[in-house]
Design a protein around this motif. Structure first.
Motif, PDB file in Angstrom:
ATOM      1  N   SER A 139       0.903  -1.101  -0.068  1.00 15.34           N
ATOM      2  CA  SER A 139       0.108  -0.121  -0.073  1.00 15.34           C
ATOM      3  C   SER A 139       0.998   1.205  -0.053  1.00 15.34           C
ATOM      4  CB  SER A 139      -0.895  -0.029   1.166  1.00 15.34           C
ATOM      5  OG  SER A 139      -0.278   0.178   2.289  1.00 15.34           O
ATOM      6  N   TYR A 140       0.229   2.505  -0.211  1.00 25.42           N
ATOM      7  CA  TYR A 140       1.008   3.805  -0.444  1.00 25.42           C
ATOM      8  C   TYR A 140       1.708   3.800   1.194  1.00 25.42           C
ATOM      9  CZ  TYR A 140       1.688   8.559  -0.792  1.00 25.42           C
ATOM     10  OH  TYR A 140       2.368   9.807  -0.908  1.00 25.42           O
ATOM     11  N   LYS A 141       0.982   3.756   2.133  1.00 23.64           N
ATOM     12  CA  LYS A 141       1.327   4.062   3.341  1.00 23.64           C
ATOM     13  C   LYS A 141       2.535   3.142   3.730  1.00 23.64           C
ATOM     14  CE  LYS A 141      -2.697   6.340   5.407  1.00 23.64           C
ATOM     15  NZ  LYS A 141      -3.713   6.269   6.463  1.00 23.64           N
ATOM     16  N   ALA A 142       2.582   1.829   3.420  1.00 23.30           N
ATOM     17  CA  ALA A 142       3.630   0.815   3.875  1.00 23.30           C
ATOM     18  C   ALA A 142       4.813   1.110   2.912  1.00 23.30           C
ATOM     19  CB  ALA A 142       3.090  -0.609   3.446  1.00 23.30           C
ATOM     20  N   ARG A 143       4.657   1.893   1.591  1.00 20.13           N
ATOM     21  CA  ARG A 143       5.866   1.988   0.995  1.00 20.13           C
ATOM     22  C   ARG A 143       6.414   3.402   1.366  1.00 20.13           C
ATOM     23  NH1 ARG A 143       5.401   3.353  -4.737  1.00 20.13           N
ATOM     24  NH2 ARG A 143       3.142   4.064  -4.359  1.00 20.13           N
ATOM     25  N   ARG A 144       5.555   4.243   1.787  1.00 21.70           N
ATOM     26  CA  ARG A 144       6.173   5.332   2.567  1.00 21.70           C
ATOM     27  C   ARG A 144       7.033   5.032   3.779  1.00 21.70           C
ATOM     28  NH1 ARG A 144       2.997  10.906   2.598  1.00 21.70           N
ATOM     29  NH2 ARG A 144       4.771  11.396   3.955  1.00 21.70           N
ATOM     30  N   LYS A 145       6.388   4.241   4.678  1.00 19.90           N
ATOM     31  CA  LYS A 145       7.199   3.733   5.847  1.00 19.90           C
ATOM     32  C   LYS A 145       8.488   3.098   5.545  1.00 19.90           C
ATOM     33  CE  LYS A 145       3.261   3.791   8.691  1.00 19.90           C
ATOM     34  NZ  LYS A 145       2.040   3.016   9.495  1.00 19.90           N
ATOM     35  N   LEU A 146       8.203   2.303   4.533  1.00 20.72           N
ATOM     36  CA  LEU A 146       9.457   1.522   3.986  1.00 20.72           C
ATOM     37  C   LEU A 146      10.574   2.286   3.468  1.00 20.72           C
ATOM     38  CD1 LEU A 146      10.811  -1.384   3.949  1.00 20.72           C
ATOM     39  CD2 LEU A 146       9.709  -1.703   1.594  1.00 20.72           C
ATOM     40  N   ALA A 147      10.181   3.431   2.813  1.00 20.62           N
ATOM     41  CA  ALA A 147      11.286   4.231   2.009  1.00 20.62           C
ATOM     42  C   ALA A 147      11.998   5.048   3.008  1.00 20.62           C
ATOM     43  CB  ALA A 147      10.343   5.327   1.261  1.00 20.62           C
ATOM     44  N   LEU A 148      11.188   5.351   4.236  1.00 18.80           N
ATOM     45  CA  LEU A 148      11.581   6.187   5.331  1.00 18.80           C
ATOM     46  C   LEU A 148      12.781   5.285   5.994  1.00 18.80           C
ATOM     47  CD1 LEU A 148      11.806   8.773   7.056  1.00 18.80           C
ATOM     48  CD2 LEU A 148      10.088   7.957   8.262  1.00 18.80           C
ATOM     49  N   LEU A 149      12.467   3.936   6.390  1.00 20.12           N
ATOM     50  CA  LEU A 149      13.294   3.054   6.917  1.00 20.12           C
ATOM     51  C   LEU A 149      14.569   2.938   6.266  1.00 20.12           C
ATOM     52  CD1 LEU A 149      13.382   1.101   9.413  1.00 20.12           C
ATOM     53  CD2 LEU A 149      12.511  -0.468   7.867  1.00 20.12           C
ATOM     54  N   ILE A 150      14.304   2.752   4.878  1.00 18.64           N
ATOM     55  CA  ILE A 150      15.720   2.552   3.893  1.00 18.64           C
ATOM     56  C   ILE A 150      16.330   3.787   4.101  1.00 18.64           C
ATOM     57  CG2 ILE A 150      16.232   2.312   1.712  1.00 18.64           C
ATOM     58  CD1 ILE A 150      13.815   0.483   1.152  1.00 18.64           C
ATOM     59  N   LEU A 151      15.730   5.001   3.838  1.00 20.75           N
ATOM     60  CA  LEU A 151      16.545   6.022   3.863  1.00 20.75           C
ATOM     61  C   LEU A 151      17.608   6.246   5.211  1.00 20.75           C
ATOM     62  CD1 LEU A 151      14.632   8.342   1.670  1.00 20.75           C
ATOM     63  CD2 LEU A 151      16.725   7.368   1.072  1.00 20.75           C
ATOM     64  N   VAL A 152      16.776   6.136   6.324  1.00 19.29           N
ATOM     65  CA  VAL A 152      17.210   6.766   7.540  1.00 19.29           C
ATOM     66  C   VAL A 152      18.156   5.581   8.112  1.00 19.29           C
ATOM     67  CG1 VAL A 152      16.685   7.105  10.023  1.00 19.29           C
ATOM     68  CG2 VAL A 152      15.359   8.120   8.215  1.00 19.29           C
ATOM     69  N   ILE A 153      17.920   4.344   7.908  1.00 14.30           N
ATOM     70  CA  ILE A 153      18.734   3.272   8.563  1.00 14.30           C
ATOM     71  C   ILE A 153      19.605   2.535   7.575  1.00 14.30           C
ATOM     72  CG2 ILE A 153      18.724   1.105   9.958  1.00 14.30           C
ATOM     73  CD1 ILE A 153      16.201   2.088  11.226  1.00 14.30           C
ATOM     74  N   GLY A 154      18.988   2.276   6.473  1.00 15.56           N
ATOM     75  CA  GLY A 154      19.647   1.233   5.278  1.00 15.56           C
ATOM     76  C   GLY A 154      20.682   2.062   4.421  1.00 15.56           C
ATOM     77  N   LEU A 155      20.467   3.192   4.285  1.00 14.63           N
ATOM     78  CA  LEU A 155      21.266   4.048   3.321  1.00 14.63           C
ATOM     79  C   LEU A 155      22.687   4.251   4.284  1.00 14.63           C
ATOM     80  CD1 LEU A 155      21.783   5.057   0.432  1.00 14.63           C
ATOM     81  CD2 LEU A 155      20.683   6.895   1.226  1.00 14.63           C
TER      82      LEU A 155
END
Length: 84
Positions: free
Chosen positions: A4-20
């Protein structure tokens, strides 16, 4: 299954803040290891052009698989009801 859009937003934030940042540290560690292992000598580092190729390559390697997650995140929620 599509996220879903909200799940993608949360996952994108997680990727940018922790993963990157973790990926950046991993890349720097690999560059440091390569400089210590393969380029011992007076300069003690690989040539600038090769470092540039490695950094550009690793920059694309993380972004390409995450492209579908980040696509459309800056737009309005398509599932939200229209504003009155």
């Amino acid at each position: 299954m599509a996220l879903s859009y909200k799940a993608r937003r949360k996952l994108a934030l997680l990727i940018l803040v922790i993963g990157l940042p973790l990926y950046i540290l991993l890349t720097l560690g690999v560059i440091g290891w390569a400089n210590d292992t393969w380029w011992p000598g007076p300069q003690d580092r690989m040539p600038f052009w090769l470092e540039l190729v490695v950094f550009i390559g690793t920059g694309l390697i993380w972004a390409l698989p995450c492209r579908s997650i980040f696509r459309g995140i800056g737009q309005a929620d398509p599932d939200a009801p229209p504003p009155r």
